[in-house]
Design a protein around this motif. Structure first.
Motif, short mmCIF file in Angstrom:
data_model
loop_
_atom_site.label_atom_id
_atom_site.label_comp_id
_atom_site.label_asym_id
_atom_site.label_seq_id
_atom_site.Cartn_x
_atom_site.Cartn_y
_atom_site.Cartn_z
N GLY A 133 26.95 47.39 53.10
CA GLY A 133 25.57 46.94 53.34
C GLY A 133 24.95 46.28 52.12
O GLY A 133 24.29 45.24 52.22
N ILE A 134 25.17 46.87 50.96
CA ILE A 134 24.61 46.32 49.73
C ILE A 134 25.26 44.98 49.39
O ILE A 134 24.58 44.05 48.96
CB ILE A 134 24.75 47.32 48.57
CG1 ILE A 134 23.77 48.47 48.78
CG2 ILE A 134 24.54 46.67 47.22
CD1 ILE A 134 22.32 48.05 48.93
N LYS A 135 26.55 44.88 49.59
CA LYS A 135 27.23 43.60 49.34
C LYS A 135 26.60 42.50 50.19
O LYS A 135 26.29 41.41 49.69
CB LYS A 135 28.72 43.70 49.63
CG LYS A 135 29.47 42.42 49.36
CD LYS A 135 30.95 42.57 49.63
CE LYS A 135 31.68 41.27 49.34
NZ LYS A 135 33.11 41.37 49.63
N LYS A 136 26.38 42.77 51.47
CA LYS A 136 25.76 41.77 52.36
C LYS A 136 24.36 41.42 51.88
O LYS A 136 23.96 40.25 51.89
CB LYS A 136 25.68 42.30 53.79
CG LYS A 136 26.98 42.26 54.53
CD LYS A 136 26.76 42.74 55.95
CE LYS A 136 28.06 42.83 56.71
NZ LYS A 136 27.84 43.32 58.09
N ARG A 137 23.60 42.42 51.47
CA ARG A 137 22.22 42.20 51.02
C ARG A 137 22.20 41.31 49.77
O ARG A 137 21.44 40.34 49.69
CB ARG A 137 21.56 43.55 50.74
CG ARG A 137 20.22 43.49 50.06
CD ARG A 137 19.14 43.03 51.00
NE ARG A 137 17.86 43.06 50.31
CZ ARG A 137 16.87 42.26 50.60
NH1 ARG A 137 16.96 41.41 51.58
NH2 ARG A 137 15.75 42.34 49.94
N ILE A 138 23.02 41.63 48.79
CA ILE A 138 23.00 40.85 47.56
C ILE A 138 23.59 39.46 47.77
O ILE A 138 23.10 38.48 47.21
CB ILE A 138 23.68 41.61 46.40
CG1 ILE A 138 22.93 42.92 46.12
CG2 ILE A 138 23.71 40.75 45.14
CD1 ILE A 138 23.57 43.81 45.09
N GLN A 139 24.61 39.33 48.62
CA GLN A 139 25.13 38.00 48.95
C GLN A 139 24.05 37.16 49.61
O GLN A 139 23.92 35.97 49.31
CB GLN A 139 26.34 38.12 49.88
CG GLN A 139 27.61 38.47 49.18
CD GLN A 139 28.78 38.63 50.15
OE1 GLN A 139 28.61 39.01 51.31
NE2 GLN A 139 29.98 38.35 49.66
N TYR A 140 23.28 37.77 50.50
CA TYR A 140 22.17 37.08 51.16
C TYR A 140 21.18 36.56 50.12
O TYR A 140 20.78 35.39 50.14
CB TYR A 140 21.49 38.02 52.16
CG TYR A 140 20.17 37.53 52.69
CD1 TYR A 140 20.12 36.52 53.65
CD2 TYR A 140 18.97 38.06 52.23
CE1 TYR A 140 18.91 36.05 54.13
CE2 TYR A 140 17.76 37.61 52.70
CZ TYR A 140 17.72 36.61 53.65
OH TYR A 140 16.52 36.15 54.12
#
Length: 149
Positions: A133-140
């Motif tokens: 979830g955090i990876k997706k958030r920071i990539q966003y």
């Protein structure tokens, strides 16, 4: 790292200043959806909101407060909810090779020792979903920052 803290490191592509600005803009948007009178984020800015607990998936009333903002270095938010406190931190730094990265962490403190123990036991499983979830958030956020410049 403490057993009550989860962390994720991400090497971003955008300029640090752009990524930090996007992070602040996105957080301001979230705060404004809960309190339209908020015009800027600064230390002490607080909202009341409803969130789901991590372990029990119970909807609770929460207080979210900006704990610290150091432009292009640190953004820290504290969420107080029934049963505990979560401190979320975005720390901008360089790795040992000098490459820019952001380290996102969540420190969880529970008011009941049983809940703290449950979190530590379930931490391994939760960490998998947390990282994803955090990876997706920071990539966003990184992609938004890249689009802005």
């Amino acid at each position: 790292m403490r057993t009550d803290t989860l962390s994720y490191k991400y090497h971003y592509q955008a300029k640090k200043t752009d990524l930090f600005q996007v992070l602040i803009r996105e957080q301001l948007g979230y705060f404004r959806r809960n309190d339209p009178s908020i015009k800027e984020l600064k230390t002490g800015t607080t909202i009341e909101t409803h969130l789901q607990t991590k372990l029990n998936k119970i909807q609770t009333e929460n207080s979210m407060t900006i704990k610290n903002i150091i432009p292009n270095e640190l953004f820290q938010l504290e969420t107080t909810q029934q049963g505990g406190v979560i401190v979320q931190t975005y720390q901008f730094e360089q790795d040992h090779r000098g490459k820019e990265r952001v380290v996102y962490s969540e420190r969880n403190t529970f008011s009941e020792s049983r809940s703290q123990m449950n979190f530590m036991v379930m931490g391994g499983l939760y960490k998998f979903f947390y990282n994803r979830g955090i990876k997706k958030r920071i990539q966003y956020l990184d992609n938004l920052a890249l689009q802005n410049h």
